[in-house]
Design a protein around this motif. Structure first.
Motif, PDB file in Angstrom:
ATOM      1  N   MET A 336      67.369  26.494   5.813  1.00  0.00           N
ATOM      2  CA  MET A 336      66.279  26.329   6.777  1.00  0.00           C
ATOM      3  C   MET A 336      66.767  26.561   8.203  1.00  0.00           C
ATOM      4  SD  MET A 336      63.329  25.866   5.440  1.00  0.00           S
ATOM      5  CE  MET A 336      62.556  25.440   7.022  1.00  0.00           C
ATOM      6  N   MET A 337      67.983  26.123   8.501  1.00  0.00           N
ATOM      7  CA  MET A 337      68.527  26.381   9.848  1.00  0.00           C
ATOM      8  C   MET A 337      68.648  27.884  10.092  1.00  0.00           C
ATOM      9  SD  MET A 337      71.474  23.446  10.247  1.00  0.00           S
ATOM     10  CE  MET A 337      72.111  24.260  11.723  1.00  0.00           C
ATOM     11  N   TYR A 338      69.092  28.618   9.078  1.00  0.00           N
ATOM     12  CA  TYR A 338      69.206  30.070   9.219  1.00  0.00           C
ATOM     13  C   TYR A 338      67.832  30.702   9.408  1.00  0.00           C
ATOM     14  CZ  TYR A 338      70.422  34.897   8.130  1.00  0.00           C
ATOM     15  OH  TYR A 338      70.581  36.263   8.184  1.00  0.00           O
ATOM     16  N   LEU A 339      66.826  30.197   8.662  1.00  0.00           N
ATOM     17  CA  LEU A 339      65.470  30.724   8.795  1.00  0.00           C
ATOM     18  C   LEU A 339      64.909  30.454  10.183  1.00  0.00           C
ATOM     19  CD1 LEU A 339      62.982  32.020   7.481  1.00  0.00           C
ATOM     20  CD2 LEU A 339      62.319  29.740   6.682  1.00  0.00           C
ATOM     21  N   VAL A 340      65.131  29.242  10.698  1.00  0.00           N
ATOM     22  CA  VAL A 340      64.655  28.916  12.049  1.00  0.00           C
ATOM     23  C   VAL A 340      65.335  29.802  13.074  1.00  0.00           C
ATOM     24  CG1 VAL A 340      64.556  27.112  13.810  1.00  0.00           C
ATOM     25  CG2 VAL A 340      64.093  26.544  11.427  1.00  0.00           C
ATOM     26  N   HIS A 341      66.615  30.066  12.869  1.00  0.00           N
ATOM     27  CA  HIS A 341      67.347  30.947  13.784  1.00  0.00           C
ATOM     28  C   HIS A 341      66.754  32.354  13.774  1.00  0.00           C
ATOM     29  CE1 HIS A 341      70.541  33.152  15.727  1.00  0.00           C
ATOM     30  NE2 HIS A 341      70.793  33.816  14.617  1.00  0.00           N
ATOM     31  N   LEU A 342      66.402  32.868  12.592  1.00  0.00           N
ATOM     32  CA  LEU A 342      65.841  34.213  12.504  1.00  0.00           C
ATOM     33  C   LEU A 342      64.424  34.288  13.090  1.00  0.00           C
ATOM     34  CD1 LEU A 342      66.938  35.425   8.936  1.00  0.00           C
ATOM     35  CD2 LEU A 342      67.882  36.086  11.159  1.00  0.00           C
ATOM     36  N   VAL A 343      63.594  33.335  12.703  1.00  0.00           N
ATOM     37  CA  VAL A 343      62.187  33.395  13.112  1.00  0.00           C
ATOM     38  C   VAL A 343      62.021  32.966  14.551  1.00  0.00           C
ATOM     39  CG1 VAL A 343      59.885  32.470  12.638  1.00  0.00           C
ATOM     40  CG2 VAL A 343      61.444  32.971  10.737  1.00  0.00           C
TER      41      VAL A 343
END
Length: 348
Positions: A336-343
């Protein structure tokens, strides 16, 4: 990110002392500490971030409170400490490793749900502030899963395998390098020393050398003795008192002390199982109340902590279940941290 590591260390090292200073009410203390924390964070960050961050901390701590209530264990309301975090105080210790892990899971699980809810709100509103809050919320819960006692991950490890603590030793060093925090290093070093004492030092010397003490206070009415001419002991009076000890059905240990000459019996409650060696008076105070003279008696209870190996007896299926949940939650938070970073293009 340096304040995160320092905050975790200060929370663990100073939390109990600060908690005792702010015990001004079951509701007032948490509310006041929340407002103070929001004000302190707002000195550095925008007000919206300060409010959101404290609310995320609240959600995490409420997870522990709910889990503890489900296990029938009383806890205090969450207390917030600026630039440190939040904490709850256990009024009675868990009876076994499974209960300890269950309560530890409550914080990261509910905290993760809260952080994901913020991410969803950020996605639909395209709010940079909410993206930042979602990221920091996920990171806080992930850090809490480090298998370093007494972080949540360290408490979960007792119901999975204590070998995870060795993973925490290595992972803790990586986090120290990432956070560049001296205080986080201190808490890691304390954890390492605790492992040394538990698994090396005590096995060499034996548990008989781990004598500890706790102080307890009692108020004894003595006006009736004064009226019949009995000489009331003064402040310098010292003596050992006879005692008996027992554990109730909830494995809560009680120490019953007796002072025959004053015809007084009192009971103290210990926070852990122990072998009592001595109970002695360390100080006496004469206190006059509306109903007459009293003695305020201060006792020191000397004991050896009883490390019950059965505490760690957890069924194999429970170990597998908790272990799977632990690694799935950690992987979910990292993803989820990676997804937040991307989005949201967030990287604190």
């Amino acid at each position: 990110m340096k304040w995160l590591g320092g905050g975790a260390a200060m929370l663990l090292l100073k939390g109990k002392a600060i908690l005792s200073l702010l015990k001004i009410g079951k509701i007032a203390a948490p509310l006041i500490s929340m407002m103070i924390s929001i004000w302190a964070y707002a000195l550095i960050y925008p007000w919206g971030f300060a409010v959101g961050f404290v609310l995320l901390l609240l959600v995490h701590e409420l997870g522990h409170v709910i889990a503890a209530k489900q296990k029938g264990l009383p806890v205090s309301a969450p207390l917030f400490i600026p630039f440190v975090g939040a904490l709850i105080a256990m009024k009675r210790q868990p009876l076994d490793a499974e209960s300890e892990a269950y309560i530890a899971f409550g914080g990261p699980i509910l905290g993760s749900i809260g952080a994901v809810a913020v991410f969803v709100a950020a996605y639909y509103t395209d709010s940079p502030l909410l993206y930042s809050l979602a990221y920091i919320g996920l990171l806080l819960n992930l850090l809490n899963l480090l298998p370093i006692h007494p972080l949540d991950g360290g408490r979960i490890a007792v119901a999975v395998t204590r070998w995870l603590w060795l993973v925490g030793l290595v992972g803790g060093l990586a986090v120290i390098l990432y956070l560049q925090s001296i205080l986080f290093f201190i808490i890691w070093a304390l954890f390492a020393y605790d492992l040394y004492k538990k698994f090396i030092k005590q096995r060499k010397k034996g548990q008989g050398n781990t004598l500890s003490s706790v102080s307890k206070g009692f108020l004894i009415p003595v006006e009736h003795l004064k009226d019949v001419g009995y000489m009331i002991p003064g402040p310098d009076h010292r003596r050992d008192l006879p005692f008996t000890t027992y554990s109730d059905l909830n494995r809560q240990q009680h120490v019953k002390v007796n002072w025959d000459t004053l015809d007084y019996n009192g009971t103290a409650v210990l926070t852990q199982q122990a072998i009592i060696s001595k109970v002695r008076i360390t100080r006496l105070e004469h206190v006059t109340l509306e109903n007459g003279l009293h003695l305020r008696m201060h006792l020191e209870i000397l004991y050896t902590p009883f490390d019950n190996d059965k505490y760690y007896d957890v069924p194999a299926n429970t170990r597998w279940k908790y272990g799977a949940a632990y690694f799935l939650l950690a992987g979910f938070l990292a993803g989820m941290m990676y997804l937040v970073h991307l989005v949201g293009n967030v990287n604190l």
